[in-house]
Design an enzyme around this catalytic site. Structure first.
Site, PDB file in Angstrom:
ATOM      1  N   ASP A  34     -43.438  -9.040  14.581  1.00 59.25           N
ATOM      2  CA  ASP A  34     -43.578  -7.770  15.289  1.00 59.25           C
ATOM      3  C   ASP A  34     -43.968  -7.929  16.746  1.00 59.25           C
ATOM      4  OD1 ASP A  34     -43.028  -5.566  13.755  1.00 59.25           O
ATOM      5  OD2 ASP A  34     -44.933  -5.660  12.697  1.00 59.25           O
TER       6      ASP A  34
HETATM    7  C1  BGC Z   1     -49.942  -7.125  15.039  1.00 61.19           C
HETATM    8  C2  BGC Z   1     -48.852  -7.394  14.067  1.00 61.19           C
HETATM    9  C3  BGC Z   1     -48.417  -6.113  13.452  1.00 61.19           C
HETATM   10  C4  BGC Z   1     -48.062  -5.097  14.534  1.00 61.19           C
HETATM   11  C5  BGC Z   1     -47.583  -3.773  14.021  1.00 61.19           C
HETATM   12  C6  BGC Z   1     -49.515  -6.063  16.025  1.00 61.19           C
HETATM   13  O1  BGC Z   1     -50.546  -5.766  16.876  1.00 61.19           O
HETATM   14  O2  BGC Z   1     -50.270  -8.308  15.699  1.00 61.19           O
HETATM   15  O3  BGC Z   1     -49.257  -8.342  13.107  1.00 61.19           O
HETATM   16  O4  BGC Z   1     -47.310  -6.333  12.635  1.00 61.19           O
HETATM   17  O5  BGC Z   1     -49.136  -4.899  15.390  1.00 61.19           O
HETATM   18  O6  BGC Z   1     -48.587  -2.933  13.635  1.00 61.19           O
HETATM   19  C1  NOJ Z   2     -47.862  -7.631   9.995  1.00 61.70           C
HETATM   20  C2  NOJ Z   2     -46.801  -6.622   9.692  1.00 61.70           C
HETATM   21  O1  NOJ Z   2     -47.214  -5.757   8.674  1.00 61.70           O
HETATM   22  C3  NOJ Z   2     -45.520  -7.300   9.282  1.00 61.70           C
HETATM   23  O2  NOJ Z   2     -44.521  -6.340   9.119  1.00 61.70           O
HETATM   24  C4  NOJ Z   2     -45.106  -8.350  10.296  1.00 61.70           C
HETATM   25  O3  NOJ Z   2     -43.965  -9.006   9.801  1.00 61.70           O
HETATM   26  C5  NOJ Z   2     -46.216  -9.332  10.541  1.00 61.70           C
HETATM   27  N1  NOJ Z   2     -47.401  -8.647  10.925  1.00 61.70           N
HETATM   28  C6  NOJ Z   2     -45.841 -10.372  11.602  1.00 61.70           C
HETATM   29  O4  NOJ Z   2     -45.813  -9.826  12.870  1.00 61.70           O
END
Ligand code: BGC
Ligand code: NOJ
Length: 837
Positions: A511
């Site tokens: 993400d």
């Molecule tokens: C986090 C991710 C997460 C994303 C979406 C980011 O700040 O680091 O792990 O998937 O937010 O909520």
């Molecule tokens: C947490 C999110 O819930 C997931 O969708 C994502 O793949 C991982 N973070 C990695 O960024």
């Protein structure tokens, strides 16, 4: 250092000090009613949706960390204490918390008085039971006061924290008390205080019931309380927290009735216990719905505002005695016994057995229920169900509850758009896509294929593909699920960049790799800022996914008899494979992506972020580069460049500067989260990839590094619960290297279970039956599996003969079979399988 121990017999983790490095929590509830409960009795409760139907209030990010819960206070002379230690934090003479499957029990003892709490959500009902037993073990008579306490949330947890102008005036209560108490002078002139059963004291939280709500919350106890409080200011005092309630430290509850401000519920009992005597109460915290046309008490008008209590009474009548709690507990335990009998392993590794048989599957069920919504790290108000998250969670629980997996797939697919893309999240209550976040995460569509294929491989139920499913919840444009999968597949085919690799969009699985975002101002969301689609930035990770799930899609097409579509799909997969080998290979490992300027991400050409874990794991597990010897090279590079004693880091070298063209990934300090943290979720991808190459020793070594039971001894470093996975462990660049964060709600649960059960122990469901192909360490020894599959129970004995991979011989009910797929025969109930490696 440990803060407790596993009790495998009881399927419990036993916490022996309340001073764990972080709150160690558990989840109660299986279907609609849920509670988060910490080892010090903190946490909160909601019905279906942690944002929209929150019963009790919780203060996130506060001090102390875990600061509101369902508390009981015991006042013994000058000493006030809580069985779970918090919130008063009086040192206890004895303390124990046992987190079990869907229940938690607490034991506290102080000055010769013991208190035991059993908390659970009974199967099939929308309530939580807390049974409290207080025993005088001091040898002399004691006078004690016992208090309960919960603080109500005004239903919408998001609004609850923001809209004070309204909310401080909306709170309304109704009390149903034993006659003697109802007659107390404090209640004189107060509406909504009624006399009820002599042996029940019930507090109704009916905020907003006068208008659009058809539900109330209830906190009731099976005894006549001596006093109650329902106003927070009265119970705590305007300047105190739950650690020093005026009512408890002063002269008791004052029979307050909240009107606006902050409603709470507290019952007080003043008891005298002879030496050796004990007393038990059963508290019920419930969510009760009434039909719109039957909201009000019979014979009353809406303007009188008296709740119809018929449904509440019926629910409370089920939980009147301690024996009722025992019965609910038995039912809950047999539910889990039955569930976990679907998969069971007996191997030489105690830690593996306990994780695979109990905790890993338990965590998978919790992720099924919660997705990424409510934990001690997810507020329950930010995100609902993630499209990619829930599809991946499914891989871990589909063998336990295939029917509910089926429903879930339909719910998820209903939030897909007609072009194959999808809402990134949806709200569990409404099941509608969340337009705040929207779409544009280009890996999302493929996860739907992954989840659907897993469901059919497990259940054999291909009828799901004919199920008519709406796009964006619009039934007028509904199509069979198979068509949804085709659009998923074609979304990738139709969205490729300059290197014929998939466009990344807002981000892929990672993400934080926001290659089209270019955010320059603090506060902008990396996930939603900038164009959702860029014509240049590409993802090698999605390419790997496409190879893996494109082939699974082709198999489903064949299953439906559509060989032409299967052939077309395989042609596309072949092209993608070629594109990866041509432009996705960096010499020693797979490139991660191309940015919006066409520059490589995750390449030796980069100054930072030269190698990323995701494409190495996913491309190899998809079989890319295996024949060419590139897979071996990629995994060797992972070992050389990314491995640490606590797991494999997501990338190296960590980004030390903010890179405008990369987005959030470079916004984290080095070693945390997606910037070179050990992201547990993709460690199993590499472990699976190692099994594809037959490296059993290495696959298991990777499995062990992040597996909670194997690192229980370093709980003071790891910090999070030793019975569940965390999303992330700080990487080697971080000051707190090895420290876990964001436990419970992570795709790690599903993927580690897939890894250990389907790849390491090697029982993989195919469309035609279970295949057996373990990949274990050379010294692993023999092992046994029990697996329920499509109504048949398989008893499998694997003789490894010191081999890491390769089945030489298999007999099914004594007869030798060709290959390693157990022929499926629905007429059998129990099947004996012996496998020789
Ligand atoms: C986090 C991710 C997460 C994303 C979406 C980011 O700040 O680091 O792990 O998937 O937010 O909520
Ligand atoms: C947490 C999110 O819930 C997931 O969708 C994502 O793949 C991982 N973070 C990695 O960024």
């Amino acid at each position: 250092m440990k803060f407790g121990h596993f009790d495998d017999q009881a399927r419990e983790y036993v916490i022996t000090t309340p001073r764990t490095p972080l709150p160690w929590i558990n989840y109660l509830g299986n279907q609609d009613f849920f509670t988060l409960i910490s080892n010090t009795c903190g946490g909160y409760t909601f019905y279906k949706d942690a944002k929209l139907l929150r019963l009790t209030r919780y203060r996130y990010n506060n001090v102390p960390y875990d600061n509101n819960g369902k508390y009981f206070y015991i006042k013994d002379g000058e000493t006030v204490w809580n069985p779970g230690w918090q919130p008063v934090k009086t040192d206890l003479d004895e303390y124990e918390c046992r987190h079990g499957l869907g229940y938690s029990v607490f034991h506290g003892k102080k000055n010769g008085v013991s208190a035991d709490i059993t908390s659970l959500v009974p199967m099939g009902d929308t309530c939580e039971l807390s049974r409290l037993t207080v025993k005088n073990e001091s040898g002399a008579a004691k006078k004690l006061s016992v208090f309960s306490y919960v603080e109500w949330c005004l239903w919408n947890a998001d609004d609850d924290m923001k809209n004070f102008q309204r909310n401080l005036s909306t709170g309304e209560m109704e009390l149903e008390l034993p006659e003697a108490l109802a007659g107390n002078a404090a209640f004189k002139g107060r509406p909504w205080v009624f006399a009820g059963d002599a042996d029940r004291t019930t507090i109704y939280h009916k905020t907003e019931y006068r208008e659009r709500r058809n539900h109330v919350a209830v906190y009731s106890v099976n005894a006549a309380a001596d006093a109650v409080d329902t106003s927070r200011d009265a119970f705590l005092g305007a300047y105190n927290g739950p650690d020093h309630p005026d009512a408890v430290f002063g002269s008791g509850c004052t029979n307050s009735v909240a009107s606006g401000w902050s409603p709470v519920a507290s019952h007080e009992f003043d008891v005298e216990l002879a030496a050796g005597e004990e007393k038990t109460w059963v508290f019920v915290l419930a969510y009760v719905e009434n039909p719109d046309d039957d909201k009000w008490a019979p014979g009353t008008t809406p303007s009188e505002g008296i709740v119809n209590k018929k449904n509440a009474h019926a629910l409370l009548a089920k939980y009147k005695t301690s024996a009722d709690v025992d019965k609910a507990m038995e039912t809950l335990k047999s539910y889990w016994e039955e569930l976990l009998s679907c998969y069971h392993v007996e191997s030489s590794s105690e830690e593996l057995n306990r994780m695979a048989n109990i905790w890993n599957q338990y965590q998978c069920m919790v992720t099924f229920n919660m997705s990424r919504s409510a934990s001690y790290y997810e507020s329950g108000i930010g995100r609902g169900m993630g499209f990619r998250d829930s599809c991946q969670d499914l891989l871990g629980f589909v063998h336990l509850i295939p029917d509910r997996a089926r429903e879930r797939i339909i719910d998820i697919a209903s939030t897909q758009f007609q072009d194959g893309s999808a809402y990134h999240q949806y709200q569990p209550l409404t099941k509608k896509g969340n337009s705040d976040i929207g779409s544009g995460f280009n890996d999302d569509p493929l996860w739907l294929i992954a989840g659907t294929s897993a469901y059919i491989r497990e259940s054999g139920d291909a009828t799901i593909l004919d199920e008519i499913v709406p796009f964006d919840n619009d039934m007028s444009v509904a199509k069979p699920l198979m068509e949804h999968l085709k659009r998923s597949f074609d979304y990738i085919v139709n969205h490729k960049g300059p290197h014929a690799l998939p466009l990344i969009g807002r981000a892929d699985w990672n993400d934080c790799l926001n290659l089209n975002c270019f955010s320059e101002h603090p506060g902008e969301s990396f996930q939603t800022f900038g164009p959702s689609e860029g014509p240049v930035a590409e993802s090698v990770f999605i390419a790997g996914m496409f190879v893996k799930y494109g082939e699974e899609y082709a198999k489903l097409c064949e299953l439906k008899g559509d060989t032409a579509e299967a052939a077309r799909a395989r042609e596309e997969v072949k092209k993608m494979n070629a594109a990866i080998l041509k432009d996705g290979w960096d010499g020693e490992w797979f490139v991660r992506a191309y940015d919006a300027h066409g520059a490589k991400v995750g390449s030796k050409e980069c100054r930072e972020g030269q190698i990323f874990i995701e494409p190495q794991g996913f491309c190899v597990l998809a079989g890319v580069g295996v024949e060419e010897g590139l897979a071996e090279k990629a995994l060797a590079s992972v070992k050389e460049k990314l491995d640490t004693k606590y797991g494999i880091m997501i990338l190296q070298p960590a980004y030390t500067e903010y890179h405008l063209e990369l987005g959030e990934v470079s916004s984290y300090p080095p070693g945390y989260k997606e910037n070179a943290g050990i992201f547990c979720h993709n460690n199993p991808w590499v472990s699976i990839a190692e099994t594809v190459l037959g490296h059993g020793d290495r696959a298991f070594e990777i499995y062990k590094k992040t597996c909670p039971a194997f690192i229980e001894d370093i709980s003071e470093i790891h910090c999070t619960e030793p019975y569940v996975y965390s999303q992330m462990v700080a990487g080697a660049d971080a000051h707190f290297f090895g420290q876990g964060k964001n436990s419970w709600l992570t795709g790690t649960a599903a993927w580690t279970f897939v890894n250990v059960s389907q790849y390491i122990l090697g029982l993989y469901p195919t469309l035609s039956g279970l295949s057996v192909d373990p990949c274990v360490p050379g010294n692993f020894g023999d092992f046994k599996l029990t697996r329920k599959y499509r109504g048949v129970t398989y008893h499998i004995e694997v003789k490894t003969n010191g081999s890491q991979k390769g089945v030489k011989k298999m007999t099914v009910d004594g007869a030798a079979v060709e290959g390693n797929v157990i022929p499926f025969d629905a007429s059998k109930k129990d099947v004996q399988v012996v496998v020789e490696m």
